[in-house]
Design a protein around this motif. Structure first.
Motif, PDB file in Angstrom:
ATOM      1  N   GLY A 222       0.799  -1.211   0.000  1.00 13.36           N
ATOM      2  CA  GLY A 222       0.000   0.000   0.000  1.00 13.36           C
ATOM      3  C   GLY A 222       0.843   1.279   0.000  1.00 13.36           C
ATOM      4  N   ILE A 223       0.564   2.143  -0.957  1.00 11.72           N
ATOM      5  CA  ILE A 223       1.214   3.454  -1.071  1.00 11.72           C
ATOM      6  C   ILE A 223       0.108   4.513  -1.062  1.00 11.72           C
ATOM      7  CG2 ILE A 223       2.640   4.967  -2.498  1.00 11.72           C
ATOM      8  CD1 ILE A 223       4.225   2.640  -1.446  1.00 11.72           C
ATOM      9  N   ALA A 224       0.266   5.540  -0.237  1.00 12.37           N
ATOM     10  CA  ALA A 224      -0.761   6.577  -0.134  1.00 12.37           C
ATOM     11  C   ALA A 224      -1.031   7.212  -1.494  1.00 12.37           C
ATOM     12  CB  ALA A 224      -0.323   7.646   0.869  1.00 12.37           C
ATOM     13  N   ALA A 236       5.148  17.204  -4.368  1.00 11.62           N
ATOM     14  CA  ALA A 236       6.021  16.439  -3.477  1.00 11.62           C
ATOM     15  C   ALA A 236       5.415  15.073  -3.162  1.00 11.62           C
ATOM     16  CB  ALA A 236       6.274  17.214  -2.194  1.00 11.62           C
ATOM     17  N   ALA A 237       4.086  14.990  -3.082  1.00 11.52           N
ATOM     18  CA  ALA A 237       3.415  13.719  -2.789  1.00 11.52           C
ATOM     19  C   ALA A 237       3.624  12.725  -3.931  1.00 11.52           C
ATOM     20  CB  ALA A 237       1.931  13.947  -2.541  1.00 11.52           C
ATOM     21  N   PHE A 238       3.559  13.192  -5.165  1.00  5.66           N
ATOM     22  CA  PHE A 238       3.805  12.303  -6.306  1.00  5.66           C
ATOM     23  C   PHE A 238       5.260  11.846  -6.323  1.00  5.66           C
ATOM     24  CE2 PHE A 238      -0.253  13.839  -7.797  1.00  5.66           C
ATOM     25  CZ  PHE A 238      -0.740  12.794  -8.562  1.00  5.66           C
ATOM     26  N   ALA A 239       6.174  12.772  -6.030  1.00  8.06           N
ATOM     27  CA  ALA A 239       7.592  12.407  -5.999  1.00  8.06           C
ATOM     28  C   ALA A 239       7.859  11.386  -4.897  1.00  8.06           C
ATOM     29  CB  ALA A 239       8.439  13.654  -5.786  1.00  8.06           C
ATOM     30  N   ALA A 240       7.214  11.573  -3.735  1.00  7.25           N
ATOM     31  CA  ALA A 240       7.409  10.650  -2.620  1.00  7.25           C
ATOM     32  C   ALA A 240       6.844   9.271  -2.930  1.00  7.25           C
ATOM     33  CB  ALA A 240       6.757  11.211  -1.363  1.00  7.25           C
ATOM     34  N   VAL A 243       9.350   7.420  -5.057  1.00 10.37           N
ATOM     35  CA  VAL A 243      10.509   6.962  -4.282  1.00 10.37           C
ATOM     36  C   VAL A 243      10.129   5.786  -3.383  1.00 10.37           C
ATOM     37  CG1 VAL A 243      12.169   7.617  -2.502  1.00 10.37           C
ATOM     38  CG2 VAL A 243      11.662   9.190  -4.375  1.00 10.37           C
ATOM     39  N   ALA A 244       8.938   5.832  -2.770  1.00 10.50           N
ATOM     40  CA  ALA A 244       8.500   4.736  -1.901  1.00 10.50           C
ATOM     41  C   ALA A 244       8.382   3.438  -2.687  1.00 10.50           C
ATOM     42  CB  ALA A 244       7.162   5.087  -1.254  1.00 10.50           C
ATOM     43  N   ILE A 245       7.843   3.514  -3.882  1.00 11.80           N
ATOM     44  CA  ILE A 245       7.734   2.319  -4.724  1.00 11.80           C
ATOM     45  C   ILE A 245       9.119   1.843  -5.143  1.00 11.80           C
ATOM     46  CG2 ILE A 245       6.937   1.498  -6.980  1.00 11.80           C
ATOM     47  CD1 ILE A 245       4.477   3.356  -6.551  1.00 11.80           C
ATOM     48  N   ALA A 246       9.992   2.776  -5.485  1.00  9.15           N
ATOM     49  CA  ALA A 246      11.351   2.408  -5.887  1.00  9.15           C
ATOM     50  C   ALA A 246      12.087   1.697  -4.757  1.00  9.15           C
ATOM     51  CB  ALA A 246      12.121   3.657  -6.315  1.00  9.15           C
ATOM     52  N   GLY A 279      10.122   7.321   1.477  1.00 11.56           N
ATOM     53  CA  GLY A 279       9.497   8.244   0.544  1.00 11.56           C
ATOM     54  C   GLY A 279      10.356   9.453   0.265  1.00 11.56           C
ATOM     55  N   LYS A 280      11.645   9.357   0.627  1.00 12.75           N
ATOM     56  CA  LYS A 280      12.566  10.468   0.412  1.00 12.75           C
ATOM     57  C   LYS A 280      13.704   9.983  -0.466  1.00 12.75           C
ATOM     58  CE  LYS A 280      11.628  12.335   5.017  1.00 12.75           C
ATOM     59  NZ  LYS A 280      12.219  12.709   6.323  1.00 12.75           N
TER      60      LYS A 280
END
Length: 282
Positions: A222-224, A236-240, A243-246, A279-280
């Motif tokens: 699950g990713i927000a 920033a939310a899309f970028a995070a 990164v979280a998926i990566a 997510g960073k």
């Protein structure tokens, strides 16, 4: 398990409403789900859901716990596993192929093809306009030919989210030709047979979709939803989310999938979904 307990568990599952709750929680296993989310996903009144989960909990199928002020329900995997053992050993005389030839053949296919070719991975979210597209692009780019990644939506949007396109482009992915697709496309004759199906949003995991051919391993990461963020923090939310998926895919690509058995792979997939992601990053 004794016969009375087996009968109680089977009786508890023998009601369409209770079975729907069980199936939702099974799709989210080993993670838990808040009662409010279950009620919303299944369109149940709170008191109706309470009756269902009480019966399932009394039968030992569900378990409940608190995290802070929130209550979560989840599948008691050990208990359900014992129930499956009962059905196989008692009803199928210890021969699962008698009860479910498709499952037996699919498990044999998984074992036979563990070290042959690239693995097919399908990432699913509700709209297939951002998160699942991120996962498909990253795995196809960084998977070194070990994987073929696809993505789809349970209710696909008409086009990719423009902010998602911006993120993909910024990370060097070619977005030409990318468009949302329906999960149903992968149920058609001739569609690629998946080895793994991974949901990357809670809404998609909560939906009751028909199983895909081949009984692929499944997991929930699950990713927000980045589009839920408004204002200046939206980009920033899309970028995070990317990164979280990566970060999760980095762990996935490090797995020796060619040599791990199905149970070990399932445990690893679940652990990746449960791990915290920053997510960073760049």
């Amino acid at each position: 398990m004794d016969n009375e307990i087996d009968a109680e568990a089977l009786t508890a599952l023998g009601h369409p409403g209770r079975l729907a709750v069980f199936r939702l929680l099974a799709r989210r296993a080993p993670h838990g789900v808040r009662p409010s989310e279950i009620a919303e996903a299944l369109d149940l009144k709170p008191n109706t859901l309470s009756v269902y989960v009480t019966t399932l909990t009394r039968a030992g199928i569900l378990t409940t716990w608190r995290e802070g002020r929130s209550v979560y329900y989840g599948i008691d995997l050990k208990r359900v596993g014992a129930l499956v053992d009962f059905l196989v050993n008692d009803c199928c005389r210890g021969r699962p192929e008698l009860c479910e030839p498709l499952a037996a053949r699919s498990l044999q296919r998984l074992a036979a093809h563990r070290d042959v070719g690239a693995r097919n991975v399908l990432f699913v979210c509700s709209g297939n306009s951002a998160r699942s597209q991120f996962a498909e692009a990253i795995l196809n780019s960084d998977g070194n030919g070990r994987f073929r990644a696809y993505s789809a939506g349970t209710k696909p949007n008409r086009r990719l989210n423009p902010e998602a396109v911006s993120v993909l482009t910024a990370h060097g992915h070619d977005t030409v030709g990318l468009k949302p697709k329906a999960v149903a496309n992968f149920q058609l004759p001739g569609a690629p047979v998946m080895d793994y199906v991974i949901t990357v949003c809670d809404q998609a995991a909560n939906e009751d979709c028909p199983p895909l051919p081949g009984l692929p391993l499944t997991a929930h990461w699950g990713i927000a939803r980045p589009s839920a963020t408004l204002g200046n923090d939206r980009a920033a939310a899309f970028a995070a989310a990317y990164v979280a998926i990566a970060e999760r895919l980095e762990r996935f690509m490090a797995l020796p999938v060619e040599t791990l058995d199905a149970l070990s792979l399932q445990n690893e997939l679940d652990a990746i979904g449960a791990a915290r992601v920053s997510g960073k990053g760049a």
